[in-house]
Design a protein around this motif. Structure first.
Motif, PDB file in Angstrom:
ATOM      1  N   VAL A 112       0.855  -1.189   0.000  1.00  0.00           N
ATOM      2  CA  VAL A 112       0.000   0.000   0.000  1.00  0.00           C
ATOM      3  C   VAL A 112       0.887   1.234   0.000  1.00  0.00           C
ATOM      4  O   VAL A 112       1.938   1.259   0.654  1.00  0.00           O
ATOM      5  CB  VAL A 112      -0.941   0.003   1.232  1.00  0.00           C
ATOM      6  N   TYR A 121      -4.515   6.565   1.241  1.00  0.00           N
ATOM      7  CA  TYR A 121      -3.711   5.432   0.798  1.00  0.00           C
ATOM      8  C   TYR A 121      -4.378   4.723  -0.380  1.00  0.00           C
ATOM      9  O   TYR A 121      -5.590   4.785  -0.562  1.00  0.00           O
ATOM     10  CB  TYR A 121      -3.514   4.442   1.954  1.00  0.00           C
ATOM     11  N   GLU A 122      -3.556   4.046  -1.161  1.00  0.00           N
ATOM     12  CA  GLU A 122      -4.043   3.266  -2.289  1.00  0.00           C
ATOM     13  C   GLU A 122      -3.135   2.052  -2.456  1.00  0.00           C
ATOM     14  O   GLU A 122      -1.988   2.044  -1.997  1.00  0.00           O
ATOM     15  CB  GLU A 122      -4.051   4.101  -3.566  1.00  0.00           C
ATOM     16  N   THR A 123      -3.638   1.024  -3.112  1.00  0.00           N
ATOM     17  CA  THR A 123      -2.812  -0.154  -3.328  1.00  0.00           C
ATOM     18  C   THR A 123      -1.687   0.168  -4.311  1.00  0.00           C
ATOM     19  O   THR A 123      -1.879   0.928  -5.264  1.00  0.00           O
ATOM     20  CB  THR A 123      -3.648  -1.329  -3.862  1.00  0.00           C
ATOM     21  N   THR A 124      -0.533  -0.402  -4.070  1.00  0.00           N
ATOM     22  CA  THR A 124       0.638  -0.171  -4.921  1.00  0.00           C
ATOM     23  C   THR A 124       0.509  -0.905  -6.252  1.00  0.00           C
ATOM     24  O   THR A 124       0.941  -0.400  -7.293  1.00  0.00           O
ATOM     25  CB  THR A 124       1.903  -0.660  -4.190  1.00  0.00           C
ATOM     26  N   TYR A 130      -4.562  -9.562  -4.217  1.00  0.00           N
ATOM     27  CA  TYR A 130      -3.742  -9.668  -3.007  1.00  0.00           C
ATOM     28  C   TYR A 130      -4.212 -10.886  -2.216  1.00  0.00           C
ATOM     29  O   TYR A 130      -5.379 -10.977  -1.839  1.00  0.00           O
ATOM     30  CB  TYR A 130      -3.901  -8.419  -2.149  1.00  0.00           C
ATOM     31  N   GLU A 154      -2.992   1.032   7.977  1.00  0.00           N
ATOM     32  CA  GLU A 154      -2.734   1.632   6.666  1.00  0.00           C
ATOM     33  C   GLU A 154      -2.057   0.662   5.702  1.00  0.00           C
ATOM     34  O   GLU A 154      -2.049   0.878   4.488  1.00  0.00           O
ATOM     35  CB  GLU A 154      -1.899   2.904   6.800  1.00  0.00           C
ATOM     36  N   ASN A 155      -1.480  -0.412   6.223  1.00  0.00           N
ATOM     37  CA  ASN A 155      -0.867  -1.437   5.371  1.00  0.00           C
ATOM     38  C   ASN A 155      -1.862  -2.505   4.939  1.00  0.00           C
ATOM     39  O   ASN A 155      -1.579  -3.264   4.001  1.00  0.00           O
ATOM     40  CB  ASN A 155       0.270  -2.142   6.116  1.00  0.00           C
ATOM     41  N   PRO A 158      -6.595  -0.804   3.288  1.00  0.00           N
ATOM     42  CA  PRO A 158      -6.819  -0.339   1.911  1.00  0.00           C
ATOM     43  C   PRO A 158      -6.904  -1.456   0.876  1.00  0.00           C
ATOM     44  O   PRO A 158      -7.497  -1.261  -0.189  1.00  0.00           O
ATOM     45  CB  PRO A 158      -5.613   0.576   1.652  1.00  0.00           C
ATOM     46  N   ILE A 159      -6.333  -2.608   1.173  1.00  0.00           N
ATOM     47  CA  ILE A 159      -6.414  -3.735   0.236  1.00  0.00           C
ATOM     48  C   ILE A 159      -7.855  -4.193   0.091  1.00  0.00           C
ATOM     49  O   ILE A 159      -8.359  -4.391  -1.027  1.00  0.00           O
ATOM     50  CB  ILE A 159      -5.515  -4.896   0.719  1.00  0.00           C
TER      51      ILE A 159
END
Length: 285
Positions: A112, A121-124, A130, A154-155, A158-159
């Motif tokens: 993220v 936040y957004e997914t990388t 995932y 935050e890790n 968001p997923i």
């Protein structure tokens, strides 16, 4: 199939915490500490290129945390997730699957990222599924007091919010083949609940991605268990069960956290299972 080591960064942790009750006079022989009693560690991820599928195993810490946060871990070296992907010929948008061994921040932080204006936040990996498992997801999103600092919302959240969260089927045995991912998974509960160790069949050999079941080559003796493990007395028989496979079938162990021994294998000795050989990444991948 091709395998690529993706170096996501190097950091340091307290040697005593990394070796639990094992005295420093023993562990410093394999993992020398600096003046702050910290030892060198890596965040070495693995990319599986298989046809049109690109599966990234773990993502390192990422780069969205504060300077104060990273200061605790004394980051060192030049490795970085996106540059390592580029060096392998890929971009984050090429990744089709992200497999997370578990959801501690040093394994999933890179999954993220901040959004463009750093307001959220957004997914990388925007085109990826995932993968975790339902039991570990519940454990991580409702953390116990001991692990709360390792499971950062935050890790993780968001997923699910992005609709990219997928659960692997519940295992029926300790070493189970995943139809979803195309490799075997060894399940362990001593470090954290339902951690997953992928075991990939590659060019006639098996390569196990060790995550935190075996953090470094210095942790091979059964009692050498991290202070971070939630159930250290369970880690020992889990390590032995893993060793039974790894020694008998001569598995190659891809070391996520060992900064200086990237791939190893094991052998039985009169003192128990011990290190056999250390390999360069290019020798095996």
């Amino acid at each position: 199939m091709k395998l690529h080591a993706i170096e996501a960064g190097n950091f340091k942790l307290d040697g005593g915490a990394m070796f639990g009750v094992v005295p420093k006079v023993l562990w410093h022989k394999t993992n020398p500490a600096d003046n702050n009693n910290q030892i060198d560690l890596a965040a070495r991820c693995l990319l599986i290129e298989n046809g049109n599928r690109l599966t990234l195993i773990d993502t390192g810490m990422g780069n969205k945390q504060s300077e104060k946060f990273f200061g605790f871990y004394n980051m060192w070296g030049d490795h970085e997730l996106h540059q390592s992907l580029k060096n392998a010929g890929f971009h984050a948008n090429d990744i089709t699957d992200v497999f997370l061994s578990h959801l501690h921040f040093d394994h999933c932080g890179g999954a993220v990222s901040h959004n463009a204006n750093k307001t959220g936040y957004e997914t990388t990996f925007k085109n990826a599924k995932y993968w975790t498992n339902k039991r570990h997801w519940e454990w991580a999103t409702k953390p116990n007091a001991r692990e709360k600092a390792s499971f950062l919302n935050e890790n993780i959240l968001p997923i699910a919010e992005a609709g990219q969260l997928y659960f692997i089927d519940e295992p029926t045995e300790t070493l189970a083949f995943s139809e979803e991912l195309g490799f075997e998974i060894f399940y362990a509960n001593g470090h954290t609940d339902q951690m997953m160790i992928p075991v990939i069949t590659y060019q006639g050999k098996k390569i196990a991605f060790m995550a935190d079941l075996l953090p470094t080559a210095g942790h091979i003796p059964l009692p050498y268990v991290m202070g971070y493990d939630t159930r250290p007395l369970l880690t020992m028989p889990e390590k032995q069960a893993f060793y039974d496979f790894a020694v008998r079938e001569n598995w190659y162990l891809f070391m996520e956290h060992d900064a200086h021994n990237p791939i190893i294998n094991l052998q039985d000795t009169e003192k128990g299972v011990r290190l056999k050989d250390v390999f360069a990444l290019s020798d095996v991948l």
